[in-house]
Design an enzyme around this catalytic site. Structure first.
Site, PDB file in Angstrom:
ATOM      1  N   HIS A   1      29.336 -41.652 -42.594  1.00  0.00           N
ATOM      2  CA  HIS A   1      29.905 -41.754 -41.259  1.00  0.00           C
ATOM      3  C   HIS A   1      29.328 -40.685 -40.332  1.00  0.00           C
ATOM      4  O   HIS A   1      28.995 -40.950 -39.181  1.00  0.00           O
ATOM      5  CB  HIS A   1      31.436 -41.644 -41.348  1.00  0.00           C
ATOM      6  CG  HIS A   1      32.134 -41.932 -40.066  1.00  0.00           C
ATOM      7  ND1 HIS A   1      32.889 -40.996 -39.413  1.00  0.00           N
ATOM      8  CD2 HIS A   1      32.178 -43.044 -39.298  1.00  0.00           C
ATOM      9  CE1 HIS A   1      33.373 -41.528 -38.310  1.00  0.00           C
ATOM     10  NE2 HIS A   1      32.964 -42.776 -38.220  1.00  0.00           N
TER      11      HIS A   1
ATOM     12  N   HIS B   1      26.805 -41.681 -37.012  1.00  0.00           N
ATOM     13  CA  HIS B   1      27.059 -41.262 -35.628  1.00  0.00           C
ATOM     14  C   HIS B   1      25.964 -40.344 -35.098  1.00  0.00           C
ATOM     15  O   HIS B   1      25.794 -40.239 -33.885  1.00  0.00           O
ATOM     16  CB  HIS B   1      28.437 -40.603 -35.519  1.00  0.00           C
ATOM     17  CG  HIS B   1      29.558 -41.605 -35.409  1.00  0.00           C
ATOM     18  ND1 HIS B   1      29.946 -42.181 -34.221  1.00  0.00           N
ATOM     19  CD2 HIS B   1      30.355 -42.144 -36.346  1.00  0.00           C
ATOM     20  CE1 HIS B   1      30.942 -43.016 -34.433  1.00  0.00           C
ATOM     21  NE2 HIS B   1      31.215 -43.014 -35.714  1.00  0.00           N
TER      22      HIS B   1
ATOM     23  N   HIS C   1      31.921 -50.289 -38.297  1.00  0.00           N
ATOM     24  CA  HIS C   1      33.320 -49.889 -38.478  1.00  0.00           C
ATOM     25  C   HIS C   1      34.174 -51.059 -38.982  1.00  0.00           C
ATOM     26  O   HIS C   1      35.096 -50.872 -39.769  1.00  0.00           O
ATOM     27  CB  HIS C   1      33.888 -49.297 -37.184  1.00  0.00           C
ATOM     28  CG  HIS C   1      33.328 -47.923 -36.866  1.00  0.00           C
ATOM     29  ND1 HIS C   1      32.208 -47.754 -36.092  1.00  0.00           N
ATOM     30  CD2 HIS C   1      33.718 -46.678 -37.242  1.00  0.00           C
ATOM     31  CE1 HIS C   1      31.941 -46.443 -36.001  1.00  0.00           C
ATOM     32  NE2 HIS C   1      32.836 -45.774 -36.686  1.00  0.00           N
TER      33      HIS C   1
ATOM     34  N   GLU D   1      34.075 -47.664 -26.834  1.00  0.00           N
ATOM     35  CA  GLU D   1      33.869 -46.490 -27.722  1.00  0.00           C
ATOM     36  C   GLU D   1      34.362 -45.205 -27.087  1.00  0.00           C
ATOM     37  O   GLU D   1      35.089 -44.462 -27.797  1.00  0.00           O
ATOM     38  CB  GLU D   1      32.383 -46.373 -28.115  1.00  0.00           C
ATOM     39  CG  GLU D   1      32.175 -45.263 -29.131  1.00  0.00           C
ATOM     40  CD  GLU D   1      30.724 -45.072 -29.545  1.00  0.00           C
ATOM     41  OE1 GLU D   1      29.841 -45.728 -28.978  1.00  0.00           O
ATOM     42  OE2 GLU D   1      30.500 -44.228 -30.411  1.00  0.00           O
TER      43      GLU D   1
ATOM     44  N   HIS E   1      38.607 -45.282 -27.534  1.00  0.00           N
ATOM     45  CA  HIS E   1      38.418 -44.912 -28.944  1.00  0.00           C
ATOM     46  C   HIS E   1      38.257 -43.398 -29.120  1.00  0.00           C
ATOM     47  O   HIS E   1      38.907 -42.800 -29.984  1.00  0.00           O
ATOM     48  CB  HIS E   1      37.229 -45.686 -29.519  1.00  0.00           C
ATOM     49  CG  HIS E   1      36.568 -44.999 -30.662  1.00  0.00           C
ATOM     50  ND1 HIS E   1      35.465 -44.180 -30.494  1.00  0.00           N
ATOM     51  CD2 HIS E   1      36.877 -44.949 -31.983  1.00  0.00           C
ATOM     52  CE1 HIS E   1      35.120 -43.686 -31.672  1.00  0.00           C
ATOM     53  NE2 HIS E   1      35.954 -44.137 -32.589  1.00  0.00           N
TER      54      HIS E   1
ATOM     55  N   HIS F   1      40.924 -40.798 -31.029  1.00  0.00           N
ATOM     56  CA  HIS F   1      40.668 -39.793 -32.074  1.00  0.00           C
ATOM     57  C   HIS F   1      41.271 -38.443 -31.665  1.00  0.00           C
ATOM     58  O   HIS F   1      41.888 -37.754 -32.479  1.00  0.00           O
ATOM     59  CB  HIS F   1      39.156 -39.595 -32.266  1.00  0.00           C
ATOM     60  CG  HIS F   1      38.525 -40.510 -33.269  1.00  0.00           C
ATOM     61  ND1 HIS F   1      38.500 -40.246 -34.606  1.00  0.00           N
ATOM     62  CD2 HIS F   1      37.872 -41.692 -33.113  1.00  0.00           C
ATOM     63  CE1 HIS F   1      37.851 -41.219 -35.249  1.00  0.00           C
ATOM     64  NE2 HIS F   1      37.465 -42.109 -34.359  1.00  0.00           N
TER      65      HIS F   1
ATOM     66  N   HIS G   1      41.062 -47.379 -36.085  1.00  0.00           N
ATOM     67  CA  HIS G   1      39.909 -48.279 -36.038  1.00  0.00           C
ATOM     68  C   HIS G   1      40.306 -49.734 -36.213  1.00  0.00           C
ATOM     69  O   HIS G   1      39.565 -50.630 -35.807  1.00  0.00           O
ATOM     70  CB  HIS G   1      38.816 -47.822 -37.007  1.00  0.00           C
ATOM     71  CG  HIS G   1      37.842 -46.909 -36.310  1.00  0.00           C
ATOM     72  ND1 HIS G   1      36.802 -47.392 -35.544  1.00  0.00           N
ATOM     73  CD2 HIS G   1      37.817 -45.571 -36.180  1.00  0.00           C
ATOM     74  CE1 HIS G   1      36.153 -46.378 -35.002  1.00  0.00           C
ATOM     75  NE2 HIS G   1      36.753 -45.248 -35.362  1.00  0.00           N
TER      76      HIS G   1
HETATM   77 CU1  CUO Z   1      33.139 -43.706 -36.406  1.00  0.00          CU
HETATM   78 CU2  CUO Z   1      35.862 -43.567 -34.602  1.00  0.00          CU
HETATM   79  O1  CUO Z   1      33.878 -44.046 -34.595  1.00  0.00           O
HETATM   80  O2  CUO Z   1      34.950 -42.772 -36.085  1.00  0.00           O
END
Ligand code: CUO
Length: 686
Positions: free
Chosen positions: A207, A211, A233, A350, A366, A370, A406
């Site tokens: 992950h 990113h 995701h 996002e 999103h 977080h 998610h």
């Molecule tokens: Cu990978 Cu929310 O995008 O964690």
């Protein structure tokens, strides 16, 4: 230094220690010209580095050039979900991007080291290595060794430190830290039954790496970046659900209502940046609150999240978004030029402020989601607590709430996908080729796959200084026995034919032990592999190893692997560098059950002539991880929507008969379904 790989490798070692501290197991030392740090920093009892790396003074790298990069305190967490931290990353990456070659980057980075936050430093240097063409032969060492504190509790690290302190100085054997599979909680809470999966080192490293390649707000505009954000995701959630069903847990519930407490807390027991500073913990039944950490970002309200979600849903159901000039931007996936609707929607959801059609209007659902979750235990800094792990790219999958957030994000994407017309028969059917039989074979046994525990060792002493002593981390993780797919295909055409083979896995039954209809099973299908085969006329027997999967990465590369690598310029290594991204091979299969659990494989052949994407000559096709990570400097190598054919609702009829279940798709000659059993053997896997 022998090569570019080694020139840059030691910048990743001991991120928390001064750059002059001996590295490479005590054999390498950066020597800074005109260094004003105390001499004690550069010496370690019993170590006499044989390789000295001179770092000249770089007057061109002044602190003021670093912009906001110095704004994140050392030792504290770095969150790519925070706009202020993304700005800091952009500023530091800009400095590093201006360098020319590995030696130049090494010098500049060594001078910046210790002046910026540790995770930010590692992020920026990784980002630049992945992007600079001249550094394509350089690979990144695993995060497990760079930041062991993200993977094992502080208690275990402190115990190892004590053991090292008490050791006879002449003793040379390594201290071993064992970790897992019990992980962070007791079995009292149902969610902890799946913590070995959420806390797996490989999926968290994946992950982080994903990113790094597809960051928002960094001016990166890769082909189908938004769609890949959705697909990668979505597949993580599908895999999490497969794991949950294996353990008798219900499928994950979306975080639908931010006005009620979050039932499941999370106590990571880990520390940030190897610094000893604890990540924040969330108690059970914590109520999310407005974000008021003014020291790191503008205030945001829960109401903002609700408004953004409503606007995104409005756009999905209207079929268009509205840009900043008030013009309509249609949301459709069947476009022949320009961005697909899924990319436009993902950039706004996002959100990637550089690419959202209207960032002020559609917001940052999103990323801020977080943030609100990461600070729900201390939303206004009253307790001066660090953020929770869900705020960091390399740890967020550990927390059950990640999947609930998610799932909410995916719910919006699925809402959009259901507005797209179902695939027509001619898009699904490929005349002339027929799958006669298909299944899996492992150790001469057909259709039974085995999972269980395995261990992997890493050097914790690459990331943390244990007085220059070797400390090994032995991590227990889920694994499986490798297997092969066998597919017998008849090509009734009189000429050879190139086809794409798509292979998916899903549980056969839902949580109530009932067979699922198409819609219930649709978003549980997990991609196992996708590849091209050349069919000769007549019968073809295709055999493919599970290790070649289109979604997985090879094993994590350790410092030792990279120290022992050659001059670092072969095309194979270049390809691997980018494909350091990928789902971990050891997590390809869900664990199943001790008595065996029923799963289904779905195979589909599509016309490669229609799937293929033309890329300029000389593009390197990465050996692995392509479906989740794309290709280096090239377009995504499959023209079909990601997740095809399960990304849309089913065609109402096929070949004149109604479609209710996936088996109705398998009536097509170019598709096939097959039952397999997955057995969990626990410690008896090896
Ligand atoms: Cu990978 Cu929310 O995008 O964690």
């Amino acid at each position: 230094m022998a090569n570019d790989q080694q020139r840059l490798l030691y910048l990743f070692e001991l991120p928390q220690e001064p750059i002059q501290t001996p590295r490479g197991g005590g054999s390498v030392q950066f020597k800074l010209e005109n260094d004003d740090s105390p001499p004690s920093v550069a010496t370690r009892v019993g170590l006499s580095p044989s390789v000295s790396v001179p770092v000249p003074e770089r007057k061109d790298v002044a602190l003021q050039d670093l912009g906001t990069a110095t704004s994140i305190p050392m030792g504290s967490a770095f969150s790519f979900f925070l706009a202020s931290h993304r700005r800091a990353a952009r500023d530091l990456c800009n400095v590093f991007m201006k360098t020319n070659g590995a030696e130049d980057l090494m010098q500049v980075a060594a001078r910046v080291h210790g002046k910026v936050n540790e995770t930010l430093f590692i992020y920026a240097i990784s980002f630049v290595i992945l992007r600079k063409k001249e550094l394509h032969s350089v690979r990144l060492p695993t995060m497990v060794e760079v930041f062991p504190s993200r993977f094992v509790p502080q208690e275990a690290l402190s115990r190892a430190q004590l053991q090292v302190n008490r050791m006879d100085p002449n003793q040379s054997e390594a201290v071993i830290i064992e970790h897992g599979p019990e992980f962070s909680g007791s079995p009292v809470k149902p969610e902890h039954r799946v913590s070995y999966w959420r806390e797996d080192y490989g999926i968290n490293v994946h992950h982080w790496h994903w990113h790094l390649i597809y960051p928002p707000g960094m001016g990166v505009d890769r082909d189908r970046k938004g769609e890949l954000f959705y697909y990668m995701h979505q597949q993580i959630i599908a895999r999490y659900d497969m794991e949950r069903l294996s353990l008798g847990l219900p499928r994950v519930q979306k975080l639908d209502n931010w006005r009620v407490p979050i039932e499941d807390g999370y106590f990571p027991k880990l520390t940030v940046n190897n610094s000893g500073r604890a990540w924040g913990s969330r108690q059970d039944n914590t109520l999310p609150k407005d974000f008021r950490r003014t020291e790191i970002g503008d205030p945001v309200d829960i109401t903002d999240l609700e408004i953004w979600r409503a606007r995104l849903l409005g756009a999905i159901h209207q079929g268009y978004m509205v840009d900043r000039n008030g013009d309509k931007v249609p949301l459709r996936d069947d476009v022949t030029s320009g961005k697909r609707g899924i990319d436009i929607l993902a950039d706004a959801l996002e959100a990637d402020a550089d690419h959202s059609v209207n960032f002020p209007y559609y917001g940052d659902l999103h990323n801020i989601g977080h943030d609100i979750l990461a600070f729900s235990h201390d939303p206004d800094n009253a307790h001066k607590e660090e953020m929770g792990v869900v705020g960091d790219l390399g740890t967020s999958l550990r927390d059950p709430v990640f999947f609930r957030l998610h799932k909410l994000v995916d719910d919006l994407f699925q809402e959009y996908k259901l507005t797209q017309p179902p695939y027509k028969e001619e898009e699904l059917f490929l005349p002339g080729v027929r799958i006669e039989r298909a299944g899996v074979v492992r150790d001469d046994e057909a259709d039974v796959l085995l999972t269980g525990w395995n261990t992997r060792e890493f050097e914790a002493s690459r990331g943390i200084d244990f007085n220059g002593r070797p400390v090994i981390l032995r991590l227990t993780h889920l694994d499986h026995k490798p297997f092969d797919y066998h597919i017998q295909i008849n090509n009734d055409l009189r000429e050879p034919k190139e086809v794409t083979v798509r292979i998916y896995l899903a549980p056969k039954f839902n949580g109530r032990e009932q067979e699922m209809n198409f819609m219930e099973q649709r978003i549980l299908w997990c991609e196992l592999d996708k590849f091209t085969v050349h069919l000769k006329p007549g019968t073809n027997h295709v055999v493919r190893s599970s290790k070649e999967s289109s979604i997985t990465n090879l094993e994590e590369l350790t410092f030792k692997d990279l120290e022992n690598s050659g001059p670092g310029n072969s095309s194979e290594q270049s390809a691997f560098n980018f494909c350091g991204c990928g789902w971990p091979q050891h997590m390809l299969l869900p664990r199943g059950r001790p008595e065996g659990m029923a799963f289904q494989l779905f195979f589909m052949l599509t016309d490669y002539a229609k799937d293929k994407v033309s890329n300029p000559g000389g593009v390197r096709r990465c050996a692995n991880g392509v479906s989740f990570c794309g290709m280096q400097d090239a377009k995504y190598p499959d023209a079909r929507p990601m997740g095809f054919p399960f990304d849309r609702r089913p065609a109402p009829t096929l070949q004149g008969l109604p479609v209710n279940t996936t088996a109705d798709y398998a009536r097509l000659g170019n598709a096939f379904m097959h039952d397999v059993t997955i057995k969990f053997l626990g410690d008896k896997l090896n």
